[in-house]
Scaffold this active site. Structure first.
Site, short mmCIF file in Angstrom:
data_model
loop_
_atom_site.label_atom_id
_atom_site.label_comp_id
_atom_site.label_asym_id
_atom_site.label_seq_id
_atom_site.Cartn_x
_atom_site.Cartn_y
_atom_site.Cartn_z
N ARG A 1 0.90 -1.20 0.14
CA ARG A 1 -0.07 0.00 0.13
C ARG A 1 0.83 1.52 -0.09
NH1 ARG A 1 -3.13 -0.89 5.49
NH2 ARG A 1 -1.10 -2.09 5.74
N TYR A 50 -5.07 -18.07 11.88
CA TYR A 50 -3.98 -16.83 12.36
C TYR A 50 -3.10 -17.72 13.13
CZ TYR A 50 -1.92 -12.93 14.57
OH TYR A 50 -1.20 -11.83 15.08
#
Ligand code: AKB
Length: 317
Positions: free
Chosen positions: A36, A142
């Site tokens: 990003r 996770y």
């Protein structure tokens, strides 16, 4: 000196770590990377910034060839709650991304930091004073990727003599960059809502105890561990570290010492509650304290007072 590479540098931990590393080792020596573009222009302009998709090994190699990297802080990851809604993406990013970075570290002979988490524990782990070496059978994607990450980092150390190091982070509290998709994010949101609206609706039950840490302690932990004398490290990749533990109700009481009219209500999200219920109430971090001198500075009272002051000052402008 050789340069330092930070993956996931636009994230909650990565952004503050990049600034701290640039301050300590020089702006040009820290290469910030992410998929990003940072909205924080300092991150992009104060030192080198590269777009880097850790899922593309050629991309990783290209960045390693352009820069002279000696240490990698690999922070690009998908967190626990978002992982449950997109398990495939969590596996790709957390496992394949880590593998690509480990391979780059092996080829270019870099030291590497890998953040594991309280998420690496599960329902069968002892919940109180969770030992450094204990049962790890998490049932979130996770958690599965964090346990596997700890093991593969240990393997690269043993098999290739790679200097891999890491910690199991608790929930992270900070005011610079928002967390995204974690189970412990309530402990950040609550402060912004308390200062702005004097009320907060919490998605965890009031009695959910979790380990937490204020960002300045986390940044210091990462730098101290990477600078520690390697001969003293017995655990290397998965040190339990914590600074405080509290429930949402206890945090609300602490906030009320500064904002007496603050109100909290609860609308429990079953997915995040189940994740939180599978994590320790509080961990034993004595191995980190003994092996490399870990020590926290911020407890619940000191962190709360700093968070409220910084956020209030920012809102006042
Ligand atoms: C999360 O909530 O997913 C993270 C963590 C504890 O690893 N903050």
């Amino acid at each position: 000196m050789k340069q330092i590479l930070v993956t996931g540098s636009v994230g909650q931990i990565g952004s503050e770590l990049t600034h701290a590393l640039r301050e300590r080792y020089g702006e040009e020596n820290v290469v910030a990377t992410d998929i990003r573009m940072p909205s924080d222009t300092r991150l992009r302009d104060a030192g080198p910034f590269e777009f880097l998709d850790v899922l593309d090994p050629n991309h990783v190699t290209r960045v390693m060839q352009i820069h002279d990297i000696g240490t990698i802080f690999h922070l690009a990851a998908v967190l626990s709650a978002i992982g449950e809604s997109r398990p495939n993406v969590a596996w790709q990013v957390n496992m394949n991304g880590l593998y690509n970075i480990l391979e780059a570290a092996r080829q270019y002979q870099c030291s590497m930091f890998f953040p594991s988490s309280i998420g690496a524990f599960g329902k069968s782990t002892p919940k109180d004073n969770t030992p450094q070496d204990t049962i790890q059978r998490p049932d979130t994607i996770y958690g599965v990727t964090k346990v596997a990450g700890e093991l593969i980092c240990d393997y690269y150390h043993k098999r290739f003599d790679l200097d891999t190091r890491g910690v199991r982070f608790p929930g992270m509290i900070s005011h610079e960059t928002e967390p995204g998709g974690g189970t412990t994010d309530y402990a950040v949101e609550i402060f912004f809502e308390a200062v702005k609206h004097k009320r907060y609706t919490c998605y965890l039950r009031e009695d959910t105890s979790l380990d937490m840490m204020y960002m300045p302690d986390a940044i210091r932990a990462m730098i101290d561990l990477m600078e520690a004398d390697a001969s003293k490290l017995k655990h290397r990749n998965a040190f339990n570290i914590t600074a405080m533990n509290f429930t949402p109700a206890q945090l609300a009481d602490e906030i009320r010492k500064h904002i007496p009219e603050f109100e909290i209500e609860y609308e429990v999200d079953p997915v995040r509650q189940e994740i939180a219920d599978s994590w320790p109430n509080y961990m034993d971090d004595s191995a980190a304290r003994d092996e490399w001198g870990w020590n926290h500075e911020y407890d619940l009272a000191k962190m709360t007072s700093d968070m409220i002051k910084v956020i209030s000052d920012r809102i006042k402008g």
